[in-house]
Write an enzyme that holds these catalytic residues in place. Structure first.
Site, PDB file in Angstrom:
ATOM      1  N   ALA A  62     -41.194  -5.589  -0.381  1.00 53.12           N
ATOM      2  CA  ALA A  62     -42.105  -4.460  -0.197  1.00 53.12           C
ATOM      3  C   ALA A  62     -41.549  -3.605   0.933  1.00 53.12           C
ATOM      4  O   ALA A  62     -40.737  -4.073   1.727  1.00 53.12           O
ATOM      5  CB  ALA A  62     -43.487  -4.981   0.169  1.00 53.12           C
ATOM      6  N   GLY A 101     -41.183  -9.072  -2.349  1.00 54.74           N
ATOM      7  CA  GLY A 101     -41.623  -8.311  -3.517  1.00 54.74           C
ATOM      8  C   GLY A 101     -40.507  -8.133  -4.535  1.00 54.74           C
ATOM      9  O   GLY A 101     -40.778  -7.998  -5.741  1.00 54.74           O
ATOM     10  N   GLU A 104     -40.562 -11.152  -6.545  1.00 55.41           N
ATOM     11  CA  GLU A 104     -41.794 -11.129  -7.347  1.00 55.41           C
ATOM     12  C   GLU A 104     -41.617 -10.216  -8.562  1.00 55.41           C
ATOM     13  O   GLU A 104     -42.025 -10.565  -9.687  1.00 55.41           O
ATOM     14  CB  GLU A 104     -42.978 -10.685  -6.478  1.00 55.41           C
ATOM     15  N   GLU A 124     -41.714 -13.773   3.322  1.00 51.44           N
ATOM     16  CA  GLU A 124     -42.878 -13.075   3.898  1.00 51.44           C
ATOM     17  C   GLU A 124     -43.448 -13.785   5.123  1.00 51.44           C
ATOM     18  O   GLU A 124     -43.982 -13.149   6.032  1.00 51.44           O
ATOM     19  CB  GLU A 124     -43.983 -12.922   2.840  1.00 51.44           C
TER      20      GLU A 124
HETATM   21  N1  3HC Z   1     -38.713  -2.506   3.939  1.00 49.06           N
HETATM   22  C1  3HC Z   1     -38.262  -1.406   4.577  1.00 49.06           C
HETATM   23  N2  3HC Z   1     -37.061  -1.351   5.183  1.00 49.06           N
HETATM   24  C2  3HC Z   1     -36.299  -2.453   5.132  1.00 49.06           C
HETATM   25  C3  3HC Z   1     -36.713  -3.627   4.493  1.00 49.06           C
HETATM   26  C4  3HC Z   1     -37.977  -3.627   3.869  1.00 49.06           C
HETATM   27  N3  3HC Z   1     -38.442  -4.691   3.218  1.00 49.06           N
HETATM   28  N4  3HC Z   1     -35.750  -4.546   4.627  1.00 49.06           N
HETATM   29  C5  3HC Z   1     -34.763  -3.973   5.323  1.00 49.06           C
HETATM   30  N5  3HC Z   1     -35.101  -2.695   5.627  1.00 49.06           N
HETATM   31  C6  3HC Z   1     -34.290  -1.708   6.335  1.00 49.06           C
HETATM   32  C7  3HC Z   1     -34.066  -2.093   7.781  1.00 49.06           C
HETATM   33  O1  3HC Z   1     -35.145  -1.699   8.589  1.00 49.06           O
HETATM   34  C8  3HC Z   1     -32.793  -1.342   8.095  1.00 49.06           C
HETATM   35  O2  3HC Z   1     -33.145   0.001   8.283  1.00 49.06           O
HETATM   36  P1  3HC Z   1     -32.309   0.932   9.261  1.00 49.06           P
HETATM   37  O3  3HC Z   1     -30.915   0.955   8.715  1.00 49.06           O
HETATM   38  O4  3HC Z   1     -33.020   2.222   9.226  1.00 49.06           O
HETATM   39  O5  3HC Z   1     -32.375   0.245  10.579  1.00 49.06           O
HETATM   40  C9  3HC Z   1     -32.021  -1.437   6.786  1.00 49.06           C
HETATM   41  O6  3HC Z   1     -32.995  -1.728   5.773  1.00 49.06           O
HETATM   42  C10 3HC Z   1     -30.975  -2.516   6.757  1.00 49.06           C
HETATM   43  O7  3HC Z   1     -31.573  -3.752   7.160  1.00 49.06           O
HETATM   44  P2  3HC Z   1     -30.761  -4.818   8.013  1.00 49.06           P
HETATM   45  O8  3HC Z   1     -30.188  -4.157   9.216  1.00 49.06           O
HETATM   46  O9  3HC Z   1     -31.657  -5.971   8.219  1.00 49.06           O
HETATM   47  O10 3HC Z   1     -29.567  -5.152   7.014  1.00 49.06           O
HETATM   48  P3  3HC Z   1     -28.917  -6.532   6.653  1.00 49.06           P
HETATM   49  O11 3HC Z   1     -27.881  -6.240   5.659  1.00 49.06           O
HETATM   50  O12 3HC Z   1     -28.557  -7.278   7.890  1.00 49.06           O
HETATM   51  O13 3HC Z   1     -30.078  -7.378   5.945  1.00 49.06           O
HETATM   52  C11 3HC Z   1     -31.883  -7.822   4.438  1.00 49.06           C
HETATM   53  C12 3HC Z   1     -30.630  -6.958   4.745  1.00 49.06           C
HETATM   54  C13 3HC Z   1     -31.453  -9.258   4.192  1.00 49.06           C
HETATM   55  C14 3HC Z   1     -32.540  -7.249   3.220  1.00 49.06           C
HETATM   56  C15 3HC Z   1     -32.822  -7.780   5.653  1.00 49.06           C
HETATM   57  O14 3HC Z   1     -33.045  -6.449   6.010  1.00 49.06           O
HETATM   58  C16 3HC Z   1     -34.156  -8.412   5.412  1.00 49.06           C
HETATM   59  O15 3HC Z   1     -34.291  -9.610   5.546  1.00 49.06           O
HETATM   60  N6  3HC Z   1     -35.172  -7.574   5.104  1.00 49.06           N
HETATM   61  C17 3HC Z   1     -36.538  -8.040   5.007  1.00 49.06           C
HETATM   62  C18 3HC Z   1     -36.783  -8.752   3.716  1.00 49.06           C
HETATM   63  C19 3HC Z   1     -38.234  -9.138   3.628  1.00 49.06           C
HETATM   64  O16 3HC Z   1     -38.821  -9.634   4.563  1.00 49.06           O
HETATM   65  N7  3HC Z   1     -38.820  -8.896   2.471  1.00 49.06           N
HETATM   66  C20 3HC Z   1     -40.204  -9.195   2.280  1.00 49.06           C
HETATM   67  C21 3HC Z   1     -40.995  -7.990   2.654  1.00 49.06           C
HETATM   68  S1  3HC Z   1     -42.732  -8.295   2.580  1.00 49.06           S
HETATM   69  C22 3HC Z   1     -43.082  -8.302   0.938  1.00 49.06           C
HETATM   70  O17 3HC Z   1     -42.225  -8.142   0.117  1.00 49.06           O
HETATM   71  C23 3HC Z   1     -44.526  -8.471   0.609  1.00 49.06           C
HETATM   72  C24 3HC Z   1     -44.741  -8.667  -0.824  1.00 49.06           C
HETATM   73  O18 3HC Z   1     -44.810 -10.058  -1.093  1.00 49.06           O
HETATM   74  C25 3HC Z   1     -46.027  -8.052  -1.268  1.00 49.06           C
END
Ligand code: 3HC
Ligand code: NAI
Length: 694
Positions: A62, A101, A104, A124
């Site tokens: 998400a 997400g 999912e 998450e």
């Molecule tokens: N939403 C918005 N922006 C995101 C994002 C997300 N889920 N994940 C990463 N980004 C952005 C970062 O903020 C960063 O932005 P910037 O360049 O402006 O600073 C850019 O993407 C790159 O991120 P990283 O520097 O972390 O890049 P890496 O290559 O090191 O890692 C990644 C990539 C493994 C995808 C890591 O960013 C990550 O772990 N992201 C979070 C994943 C996550 O937690 N997903 C679950 C979200 S909650 C959800 O999905 C709820 C649902 O169940 C309803």
């Protein structure tokens, strides 16, 4: 350009999500997916569809940046339900990281093909959330309740092959033709009955599992809210159909989302990504080439830094002034490699290749080939100046000269080198091979390309390099002084050390301040204070620590510090002798002892941090409040779920924080508790530290 694109390859539709950088499920993506489904559903020339993503990764979750904004339909659970119930086969083609997400959505699709290098996961929990778009209901149907709980409670992604064995992925594509294979696969399955995740028979589950996991979570996750909710949702999945299970999950997700813990963890995620962007530095700033590193001082820090650099692929020469020092340092570095191999962190071959890039020397002039020198000798200005004068003489033009000083004036050290523009602070934390944080201290004369190179270097080490300004203790240790000061004052006022530690640990700090002092060595701060001529005129200031050091109670290393460590034990034990020493000193100083309430212990320590943090912002030593948070969460054990001291203060409300600081000023005097102007101004305008831009 649209973030979703629809095209056809014969009778197969290809939906491409293109929402850089990580294809997060923003509102536009969710709406775009629904539009694509509508178009595919109504097109009789299409038999099946492939969902793929442009760029470096499949959907990584998400959109975290949308959390906290008013939600907009379509909601993600509705998209996943629409995918699951769709009348034509849907094939997800996963590359990069299919997370949260993203996974999912993939589980909503009817088949999943993955590139060999892909990772899938539901992380998450790391954001104080649970998978809120069917993840808690669909994953158990695919892999069983136990494995699903393991993935969701740990938050750890798994690679494609194990994901296939577990039943998350149908097929792993080992060559580079993921999309071609996915389209061919879609053609194969186009006319077959559709296998929906929602209709999978849940593997049998022993319901005792849920109680066991609840007990484990209660013991391990320090009062975190989301893990318990994840267990509740998976328990629900055992008996509920998908729609009612997802309704249950949705309510639990919203409760997590509304929690302050999730706000803190989401702040931590975003703060860590913004903190590594160097303020006031042109994006086009060139970086200097760094291959060969010299580390000077083979003690605790030097050896850890050398190991970190070697494992990141640099050549490293470790120097020390004498054979004893270098012998110890070399043994430590080799020991770290042996430990890494023994724990399976790296192969023997890799370790050997890295060690082939390692050399030691006692000739301090052997620095001519260094692209970067990192100094980690004793914390003494005269010694550091001598080392930097030597570096100024023997290093090649353009070499970067870094000091790992934890407190001293980087400009004074830089001046000694005769080439201050090449000098910077790289303040690693102990143990340097484990701690992710590096404070990058920008001196008055530090050249922009030295700063840019240092930031890139920290990234290469896979560390969080946060740029800070030059002042005594920079950000972290300057704030630590205020935190430690309040701890020390409360000892004299009657709060037992073990009680202060217990209260702050219960509040979330990784360790209490007195146990931390014992671990680091109480003499370290003692010696640092002796070198300062600007300490407050206050006989109580760090007086308990002074007395302990003067009695040879230096901490764990001497078996006795603020606490006792009997027979080499690492567990602090309260010592009545120390309490007596404190009581006697309080009497000598005329301090009437009292019971210090727990909320006062917390507020004095934490608001001590917050007020110093505010001054650091006023002085421009940190560019953003979030940078301070990153430093305290990653260097000092501040709880992530509270988001760092400045975010915590924002979440309490700066008017309340300000009022409490004023109360402390009125009770304990203005010397330590005069509210910083910034705090007063922000509180008066109902603003937050997050709003502050200098
Ligand atoms: N939403 C918005 N922006 C995101 C994002 C997300 N889920 N994940 C990463 N980004 C952005 C970062 O903020 C960063 O932005 P910037 O360049 O402006 O600073 C850019 O993407 C790159 O991120 P990283 O520097 O972390 O890049 P890496 O290559 O090191 O890692 C990644 C990539 C493994 C995808 C890591 O960013 C990550 O772990 N992201 C979070 C994943 C996550 O937690 N997903 C679950 C979200 S909650 C959800 O999905 C709820 C649902 O169940 C309803
Ligand atoms: P240490 O005492 O373990 O090691 C210092 C090493 O430097 C010794 O091996 C000594 O022989 C060598 N040395 C001293 N003078 C030298 C000289 N002129 N030339 C070459 N080698 C010399 O010290 P530690 O703890 O590793 O600290 C080093 C630096 O790192 C200090 O500036 C300290 O403030 C800083 N630091 C320490 C942290 C810690 O927790 N120990 C954390 C962060 C920074």
């Amino acid at each position: 350009m649209s973030v979703t694109e629809l095209r056809t390859e014969g009778r197969i539709a290809v939906i491409t999500v293109d929402n850089p950088p990580v294809n997060a499920l923003s509102h536009a993506v969710r709406a775009g997916l629904m539009d694509c489904l509508r178009d595919i559903g109504s097109d009789n020339n299409i038999d099946a569809a492939v969902l793929t993503c442009a760029g470096r990764t499949f959907i990584a979750g998400a959109d975290i940046r949308e959390f906290g904004k008013p939600p907009q339909q379509p909601f993600l659970p509705d998209v996943v339900l629409a995918l699951d119930g769709f009348g034509k086969p849907l094939v997800a083609a996963l590359h990069g990281t299919a997370l949260g997400g993203g996974l999912e959505v993939a589980m909503g699709c009817h088949y999943r093909l993955a590139a060999g290098s892909a990772m899938v996961g539901l992380p998450e929990v790391n954001l104080g959330l649970l998978p809120g778009a069917g993840g808690t209901q669909l994953l158990p149907r695919l892999v069983g309740a136990e494995a699903a709980l393991e993935m969701m409670l740990s938050g750890k992604p798994i690679p494609a092959q194990p994901a296939r064995l577990a039943g998350i992925v149908d097929k792993v594509v080992v060559d580079d033709n993921l999309l071609v294979r996915a389209i061919a696969f879609a053609n194969e399955v186009a006319k077959k009955p559709i296998p929906r995740s929602s209709e999978r028979q849940m593997p049998p589950v022993n319901t005792a599992l849920f109680e066991q996991r609840r007990e484990q979570v209660a013991a391990r996750s320090h009062g975190l809210f989301a893990p318990g909710k994840i267990i509740d949702c998976v328990e629900q999945a055992v008996s509920a159909d998908l729609v009612s299970g997802m309704a249950f999950e949705r309510a639990a997700f919203l409760a997590c989302h509304a929690s302050s813990q999730s706000a803190g963890l989401r702040h931590a995620f975003l703060a860590e990504r913004s903190a590594v962007k160097v303020p006031n530095l042109a994006a086009a700033t060139p970086v200097r080439d760094v291959k060969q590193i010299v580390v000077i001082g083979a003690g605790t820090m030097g050896a850890g830094i050398a190991y970190s650099c070697l494992t990141a692929g640099f050549g490293v020469r470790l120097l020390d002034k004498d054979a004893d020092g270098i012998g110890r340092g070399e043994k430590t570095v080799r020991g770290l490699f042996e430990g890494g191999v023994a724990r399976g962190k790296l192969s023997q071959d890799k370790a050997d290749a890295m060690l082939a890039q390692f050399a030691t020397d006692t000739n301090l002039a052997n620095v001519a080939d260094a692209d970067l020198v990192i100094e980690a000798v004793f914390e003494n200005m005269a010694v550091k100046k001598e080392v930097f004068a030597n570096l100024g003489k023997h290093c090649r033009a353009g070499a970067i000269l870094a000091t790992n000083t934890s407190t001293l004036d980087v400009d004074a050290i830089a001046a000694a080198s005769g080439r201050a523009e090449d000098v910077i602070g790289l303040h690693f934390f102990s143990p340097a091979h484990i701690m992710r944080l590096v404070e990058i201290v920008r001196g008055r004369s530090t050249a922009d390309d030295v700063l840019a190179t240092s930031a890139a270097f920290a990234k290469r080490l896979r560390k969080l390099g946060v740029v800070v300004g030059n002042c005594y203790g920079f950000v972290g240790n300057r704030m630590l002084y205020a935190y430690g000061r309040e701890n020390q004052l409360m000892l004299l006022e009657g709060a037992p050390p073990e009680h202060i530690d217990h209260v702050l640990q219960d509040w979330g700090m990784a360790m209490g301040p007195n146990a931390v002092g014992d671990l680091a060595g109480i003499d370290v701060g003692y010696k640092a204070r002796k070198e300062r001529d600007d300490l407050p005129d206050d006989p109580r200031f760090y007086q308990v620590a002074n007395l302990l050091v003067e009695q040879g109670r230096l901490g764990r290393k001497t078996g006795r510090g603020t606490f006792l460590y009997e027979d080499g034990s690492r567990t602090p034990k309260a010592d009545p002798e120390v309490q007596q020493l404190i009581n006697d000193e309080a009497a000598r100083l005329g301090i009437e002892q009292r019971v210090v309430p727990d909320d006062e212990i917390i507020d004095r320590c934490i608001y001590g941090l917050v007020t110093e943090g505010a001054r650091i912002l006023e002085d421009g030593i940190a560019a953003r409040a979030a940078d301070i948070d990153v430093i305290w969460m990653n260097g000092y054990g501040f709880p992530r779920y509270r988001g760092g001291p400045m975010h915590y203060a924002d979440s309490v409300g700066l008017d309340k924080v300000h009022a409490r600081v004023c109360e402390f000023r009125d009770r304990f005097g203005a010397q330590y508790w005069e509210p910083p102007q910034l705090l007063t101004d922000l509180a008066n305008s109902s603003a937050t530290f997050a709003d502050f831009v200098k």
